[in-house]
Design an enzyme around this catalytic site. Structure first.
Site, mmCIF file in Angstrom:
data_model
loop_
_atom_site.group_PDB
_atom_site.id
_atom_site.type_symbol
_atom_site.label_atom_id
_atom_site.label_comp_id
_atom_site.label_asym_id
_atom_site.label_seq_id
_atom_site.Cartn_x
_atom_site.Cartn_y
_atom_site.Cartn_z
ATOM 1 N N ARG A 50 -3.086 -5.720 -14.837
ATOM 2 C CA ARG A 50 -2.826 -7.127 -14.533
ATOM 3 C C ARG A 50 -3.396 -7.443 -13.153
ATOM 4 O O ARG A 50 -2.763 -7.171 -12.134
ATOM 5 C CB ARG A 50 -1.326 -7.409 -14.561
ATOM 6 C CG ARG A 50 -0.694 -7.224 -15.938
ATOM 7 C CD ARG A 50 0.805 -7.443 -15.859
ATOM 8 N NE ARG A 50 1.436 -7.328 -17.177
ATOM 9 C CZ ARG A 50 2.744 -7.456 -17.380
ATOM 10 N NH1 ARG A 50 3.564 -7.689 -16.366
ATOM 11 N NH2 ARG A 50 3.232 -7.343 -18.608
ATOM 12 N N ASP A 52 -4.620 -9.598 -9.887
ATOM 13 C CA ASP A 52 -4.035 -10.714 -9.159
ATOM 14 C C ASP A 52 -4.969 -11.914 -9.130
ATOM 15 O O ASP A 52 -6.143 -11.824 -9.512
ATOM 16 C CB ASP A 52 -3.718 -10.288 -7.721
ATOM 17 C CG ASP A 52 -2.574 -9.291 -7.636
ATOM 18 O OD1 ASP A 52 -1.742 -9.262 -8.563
ATOM 19 O OD2 ASP A 52 -2.511 -8.551 -6.627
ATOM 20 N N TYR A 111 -11.767 0.800 -9.937
ATOM 21 C CA TYR A 111 -11.949 -0.453 -9.209
ATOM 22 C C TYR A 111 -13.139 -0.354 -8.274
ATOM 23 O O TYR A 111 -13.469 0.720 -7.761
ATOM 24 C CB TYR A 111 -10.699 -0.794 -8.393
ATOM 25 C CG TYR A 111 -9.571 -1.369 -9.221
ATOM 26 C CD1 TYR A 111 -9.451 -2.746 -9.415
ATOM 27 C CD2 TYR A 111 -8.633 -0.540 -9.813
ATOM 28 C CE1 TYR A 111 -8.422 -3.265 -10.178
ATOM 29 C CE2 TYR A 111 -7.595 -1.061 -10.582
ATOM 30 C CZ TYR A 111 -7.497 -2.428 -10.758
ATOM 31 O OH TYR A 111 -6.486 -2.944 -11.524
ATOM 32 N N ARG A 202 -6.501 -3.042 -2.153
ATOM 33 C CA ARG A 202 -6.773 -3.977 -1.057
ATOM 34 C C ARG A 202 -6.176 -3.482 0.255
ATOM 35 O O ARG A 202 -6.721 -3.736 1.334
ATOM 36 C CB ARG A 202 -6.255 -5.362 -1.416
ATOM 37 C CG ARG A 202 -7.065 -6.044 -2.520
ATOM 38 C CD ARG A 202 -6.360 -7.273 -3.065
ATOM 39 N NE ARG A 202 -6.076 -8.234 -2.016
ATOM 40 C CZ ARG A 202 -5.205 -9.240 -2.159
ATOM 41 N NH1 ARG A 202 -4.545 -9.383 -3.316
ATOM 42 N NH2 ARG A 202 -5.000 -10.073 -1.172
#
Length: 256
Positions: A50, A52, A111, A202
């Site tokens: 999921r 952001d 990622y 992040r």
């Protein structure tokens, strides 16, 4: 009911994230609305991760159950027709067994984070990368990244609103690449693990940027990790540079 795996490419700008929301546009909501055009009724799809608000997808994987026995190519073409006004596309589709689950069958998530150092404002990459003004020390960033590899308590690098039961995760890869161009330098952070905590990538990149800028050292990364304290984390970088780049399964559903 036949089950289909979907590989989804999307631009995160304009979406409140992957997950369906009542009052805000989402990637999940857009695909479910397209499915309802093909087979009227409510549809619920499940995804590998999921993402952001503002985060992009290069190869997100979701699955859906339908009544009709669709040819996978025709299903992807039909969905893309109804998604044509959205920044969402189905780039691959495959029929899968009933026990395939986009989230629970996944063995790893990959990622990519893009950071660009240049003085002039971004043009082509605006909204697709995080921009800083000064070049960074890629060797120092990789040295700091190496301190995070392995199984650790990542409390320092997770959001205060993270709902995961445990902060312990195994980080398999955190690799930093430098790509020099005439007017800029791009740093690409490749991150791989079975699962991630909320804002973990992040948080990694924001802290490593401080290492690259000289405000922190690779040893500070170790101290931050061992502190198990969110206050020891560097700034959390913005979402527009982050991409869900791939999902790994015991058997790739799209190569069968």
């Amino acid at each position: 009911m036949p089950r289909y795996a979907l590989k989804v490419d999307y631009h995160g700008a304009g979406f409140a994230g992957w997950q369906r929301q009542k009052e805000h546009p989402s990637v999940q909501g857009a695909i479910e609305a397209a499915l309802a055009k093909l087979e009227p009724g409510e549809h619920t799809i499940a995804a590998a991760g999921r993402t952001d608000a503002g985060v992009h997808g290069l190869a997100q994987v979701a699955h859906c159950d339908l009544v009709k026995d669709w040819d996978p190519f025709r299903l992807s073409e039909a969905l893309n027709f109804h998604l044509r006004t959205q920044r969402v596309a189905i780039v691959d589709c495959a029929a899968v067994d009933d026990d395939f689950h986009a989230r629970f069958s996944a063995r790893e998530r990959r990622y990519l984070f893009r950071l660009i150092a240049r003085r002039a404002p971004l043009t082509h990459d605006r909204g697709l990368a995080w921009q800083v003004k000064r070049q960074l020390d890629v060797t120092a960033m990789q040295a700091g990244a190496d301190r995070l590899i392995g199984r650790h308590d990542f409390t320092t690098f997770r959001s205060s609103i993270c709902q995961a039961d445990s902060p312990v995760r195994t980080l398999d890869e955190l690799r930093v690449e430098e790509h020099r161009r005439e007017y800029e330098v791009e740093y690409r952070f490749h991150v791989r693990a079975r699962s991630f905590l909320h804002n973990q990538v992040r948080s990694f990149v924001g802290t490593l940027e401080r290492v690259g800028a000289g405000s922190m050292t690779p040893d500070d990364m170790t101290r931050a990790l061992e502190a198990r304290d969110r206050a020891a984390c560097g700034p959390v970088c913005p979402p527009e540079g982050l991409y869900l780049a791939g999902v790994g399964y015991p058997k790739d559903p799209f190569t069968g």
